[in-house]
Design a protein around this motif. Structure first.
Motif, mmCIF file in Angstrom:
data_model
loop_
_atom_site.group_PDB
_atom_site.id
_atom_site.type_symbol
_atom_site.label_atom_id
_atom_site.label_comp_id
_atom_site.label_asym_id
_atom_site.label_seq_id
_atom_site.Cartn_x
_atom_site.Cartn_y
_atom_site.Cartn_z
ATOM 1 N N ASN A 191 0.820 -1.208 0.000
ATOM 2 C CA ASN A 191 0.000 0.000 0.000
ATOM 3 C C ASN A 191 0.854 1.258 0.000
ATOM 4 N N ASN A 192 2.005 1.202 0.672
ATOM 5 C CA ASN A 192 2.909 2.349 0.662
ATOM 6 C C ASN A 192 3.443 2.615 -0.743
ATOM 7 N N LYS A 194 1.895 2.018 -3.484
ATOM 8 C CA LYS A 194 0.808 2.576 -4.288
ATOM 9 C C LYS A 194 0.509 4.027 -3.894
ATOM 10 N N ARG A 195 0.430 4.300 -2.591
ATOM 11 C CA ARG A 195 0.027 5.634 -2.135
ATOM 12 C C ARG A 195 1.144 6.651 -2.269
ATOM 13 N N GLU A 196 2.359 6.269 -1.872
ATOM 14 C CA GLU A 196 3.444 7.225 -1.769
ATOM 15 C C GLU A 196 4.440 7.167 -2.931
#
Length: 264
Positions: A191-192, A194-196
């Motif tokens: 998720n990191n 993808k988000r960051e």
């Protein structure tokens, strides 16, 4: 065992990622693209095929880096276990509903047995009961361990974690830490990314170009993770805030001539 910190693979639409789990920086240590026409169209079968190719590549490139790999229940079969065995590494996999007769028999046997260990007040849990048995899976020559952790949470809820491993001598507490750390991959790495790190955005088109961009994303993420851990371990600065401060510093450089390197 050389290193009880497990490694895991995680698949998405473009390929599979292998990363570290447990304490320390969350690093991507390998990546493998899906190959149309070679990997099966079916998600589970295709994912396992890419995962096998990925772990073979990582073990070949970094022979002494990895000795344990952890995967979800998709890999709870003889194909994955034999593949890991042939590479000389131990496998730890979740065990859920499975059509393997030998695994079902092991599950029934464990459910009727007494706990081999009980942990009170185990870091956020009221009680953890450990059940264990050895069995032989169909099409796998070596004996395997089937371990069940029956967990009673502080809010009185009860859950179970069931797993199969080729390691016959690893401590059950180490197995418990590794299989629980597997769940952290979603939040701490994938998720990191993808988000960051822009992983969910397609910056370019074309197989080689996409692969090159993905590798750049993984390299940048690894460098940032190592920097945050080694230089800012006692600070609560987030990755997003760190990037903002770096950009601000680069912007201010042009107003401080003494900080600008000159090639003249």
């Amino acid at each position: 065992m050389k290193n009880t910190e497990g490694k895991t693979t995680h698949c998405f639409h473009s390929g599979a990622v292998m990363s570290t789990v447990g304490m320390g920086p969350k690093l991507v240590i390998g990546f493998e693209m899906y190959k149309p026409g070679k990997d099966a169209v079916a998600k589970d079968e295709g994912e396992l095929s890419v995962g096998k190719r990925l772990i073979s590549s990582v073990v070949k490139s970094h022979r002494k880096l990895i000795d344990v790999v952890v995967y979800d229940a998709l890999a709870c079969n003889s194909i994955w276990i034999n593949h890991c065995k042939n590479l000389g590494i131990d496998a730890i996999v979740r065990a859920k509903n499975n059509n393997n007769n030998s695994l079902r028999s092991a599950k029934k046997r464990v459910n009727k047995s007494e706990a081999v260990d009980i942990w009170e007040d185990e870091k956020g849990f009221e009680k953890v009961e450990v059940y264990e048995s050895t069995f032989t899976m169909d099409n796998v020559d070596q004996p395997l361990r089937y371990v069940k952790f029956a967990i009673k949470h502080t809010n009185q809820q009860r859950t179970q974690i069931m797993m199969v491993t080729t390691s016959m001598d690893m401590a059950v507490k180490t197995l418990f830490k590794i299989i629980r750390a597997r769940w952290d991959i979603e939040n701490s790495i994938f998720n990191n990314l993808k988000r960051e790190c822009g992983l969910e955005h397609c910056f370019v088109h074309g197989g080689k170009a996409v692969e090159a961009v993905l590798y750049l994303i993984f390299i940048a993420s690894n460098i940032m993770q190592l920097f945050l851990l080694r230089r800012l371990r006692n600070h609560s600065t987030t990755q997003r805030e760190m990037v903002r401060l770096l950009l601000k510093g680069l912007y201010l450089l042009k107003y401080r001539a003494e900080l600008v390197f000159s090639s003249s």
